[in-house]
Design an enzyme around this catalytic site. Structure first.
Site, PDB file in Angstrom:
ATOM      1  CG  ASP A  90       4.261 -23.528  -2.230  1.00 46.77           C
ATOM      2  OD1 ASP A  90       4.376 -23.775  -1.010  1.00 46.77           O
ATOM      3  OD2 ASP A  90       4.944 -24.094  -3.111  1.00 46.77           O
ATOM      4  CD  GLU A 152       6.834 -28.675   0.003  1.00 47.07           C
ATOM      5  OE1 GLU A 152       7.425 -29.734   0.282  1.00 47.07           O
ATOM      6  OE2 GLU A 152       5.827 -28.643  -0.748  1.00 47.07           O
TER       7      GLU A 152
END
Lengths: 381, 381
Positions: A90, A152
């Site tokens: 991400d 994350e």
């Protein structure tokens, strides 16, 4: 860099130039697949499809948009230790000033890739992909695992590694982990823990023409803010690495109308604490600092990551690469891995200064350098 | 209260009971026409239609949703002074806990009217209507004007009296004004001025793991909040009336993400200053208090209202009614009228404690009492 070592047929003589170009193209390809936190499906699908060409299906594990590639160790095996490379898929949300499309900006030594996530950390993912494409895994002195995961860039509790370690508890048998977070190709050891606490100051509303009939919640925060302003970073030295414990109010909100004495004022307090301090000890630090001046509700608790200077696989990493060693001030999943008993370091090609910035970029030179570092680490120097 | 005086045919013998009932019904009728600030058209239309039955058309002046009823004085005329009654038509927005419909709640002495604006100040408007319905204006020793206006419950600069006095500058020839703001039938003298200032603390953003690379704007507010917390009300005595100068932070907002050192923190500072202090002096007080700790932008400046204890029409009001006299701590348009050179007081039937409250109410007894006070004032005791 002419000291090429054994790798897959046909690639050992690839010039740095061609390899750099290929790594740059791969990074650009990954940047072109948007994967803002919470929206990682498309990139996870893309990576899974790529993995199907390289791994037998029993070495591909997926949960939500998190992938583990390779043989997950059922037990610890000292003869064949397991090294895991971690990369999150991400990115943070785009910035208003971002260019709409990722691009390769020419320049010296290959120029740079400009795009959301280029440094944090799609260049790291590109390096991970190239390693398994170009390396005969079976020939390595250890088992190599890739972990590519979602979420994350958000709260600790929502991070994709949480459900992954619940679903695959044996993953904790990994002997050594490297997070390819942007570290400018320095080995960043440990990481500070990070907690967030919502501090609430309570008052009593009244008409602001008659404040003595109420109690001003915003005014009550003064002494705590004065103490925060005066508080110097607490320096902690661990094996020659310096960490700084710091406490900051980052968000503030209070009042409900300009003519009304505010009954409530909230501050988000962010505390960064050094490796070696537990989450519980850090919470106690916050409670002691705040005292009875405000209500304290902990909203996010991310543990610190241990400094693993004596670990043989860290020594191998250091000796094979000759990379600079630093303490990691910001939190990364090294903290989570550490709390699961997995020795871990940060070591990746992205630029730390580019993480979360508008028009983020990564230099092609540093992607190549990262690839070469890992190649040396895997085969020994 | 049997000492009825000359008033319109047929009404002089009305019993208190019937009069109270009629005033209650009128208040309820006005409450049933919603007139939240900014949305006064329907109520202004209603009042204008009512006025057309009582005034010749050249004695009805309308600008936007503000009405002046009666003969506006072109010059000062000592022989026939002009008394103006002021009533605002708007209310604050409804509260989440408000009952949906205004209602008449029975009880002793007529019970009470429950509804948004009942105390602040539709009961006052009802009293104003009844006075001109029941009184032969030509027989009074002075000219009687009614001013019914919009947008009182918002910023000073948007108040309906601003455009009114621009359009009708002769209105400043009024000799004495009474604002029928809720005062529990006490004569409230003067009013504190009220200013709002936006204080901005500037910092420099940075990652909250490395706060020393930035400057925390929220932390910088600490010393100012400590000073506000320590600041006692400054008591000012004017002709035996006590006013209190008070300074409060009422709104606070800062930061843009929990992991980012905030570069900006704003506070709304509300300062109430005593009659006799000019807006400029009050601004200077704020600048001196803040010093170089924050940027100061004044967003609303409402002047204080003078205490007019020696004015002959105030003496008449006091002697004819025997009402309690108090200082007015909260701001009202007495401040604006005062700054225009018009001596003014607050004197109305609503309950001060009910203003801006959920399920606001007014007692029917106090509406009747207000009506009787004004009747005595107009005819002399």
């Amino acid at each position: 860099m002419s000291d090429e070592r054994t790798s897959k047929a046909g690639s050992s003589n690839a010039s740095d130039h061609a390899l750099a170009e290929a790594l740059a193209k791969r990074t650009l390809e990954l940047c072109r697949i948007p994967s803002v936190i919470g929206d990682e499906k498309r990139l996870a699908d893309h990576v899974e499809e790529w993995a199907r060409g390289l791994y037998p299906s029993d070495e591909i594990f997926r949960i939500n948009h998190t992938l583990v590639l390779g043989r997950v160790p059922q037990v610890k095996n000292a003869d064949r230790p397991v090294v895991a490379l971690f990369g999150h898929l991400d990115t943070v949300p785009p910035h208003p000033g971002d260019e709409p499309e990722p691009r390769w900006e020419p320049g010296e030594e290959g120029g740079r890739i400009v795009g959301l996530g280029s440094s944090d950390m799609k260049s790291g993912v590109a390096v991970m992909q190239f390693l398994v494409e170009r390396v005969e895994r079976r020939s390595l002195p250890f088992e190599l695992l890739l972990v590519l995961y979602e979420r994350e860039e958000g709260p600790y509790a929502e991070n994709g590694l949480g459900p992954l370690f619940e679903a695959l508890p044996h993953l904790a048998n990994v002997d050594f982990a490297v997070c390819l977070e942007p570290s400018d190709n320095a080995i960043q050891m440990g990481c500070c823990g990070a907690l967030h606490a919502m501090l609430t100051f309570h008052g009593r509303s009244a008409h602001s023409a008659r404040p003595w009939q109420g109690e001003n919640a915003i005014h009550k925060a003064g002494s705590l803010l004065v103490d925060l302003q005066a508080r110097e970073p607490v320096e902690v030295d661990l094996g020659g690495l310096r960490f700084r414990e710091v406490m900051s109010a980052t968000l503030a909100q209070g009042g409900r109308a300009r003519n009304v004495i505010p009954e409530k004022f909230t501050l988000n307090l962010n505390y960064r604490f050094a490796p070696g301090k537990s989450v519980e000890e850090a919470q106690e630090d916050v409670r002691r600092f705040v005292g009875d001046r405000a209500g304290v509700e902990f909203t996010d608790l991310a543990p610190s990551g241990a400094v693993v200077a004596d670990h043989p696989l860290f020594r191998r990493l250091l000796e094979s690469t000759g990379a600079v060693v630093e303490g990691k001030q910001a939190w990364t999943d090294v903290g989570r891995l550490s709390s699961l008993g997995i020795p871990a370091v940060n070591f990746g090609p992205g630029a730390g200064s580019q993480a979360h910035q508008a028009n983020e970029w990564v230099s092609v030179r540093s992607i190549l350098e990262s690839y070469r570092h890992f190649e040396r680490f895997l085969f020994g120097s």
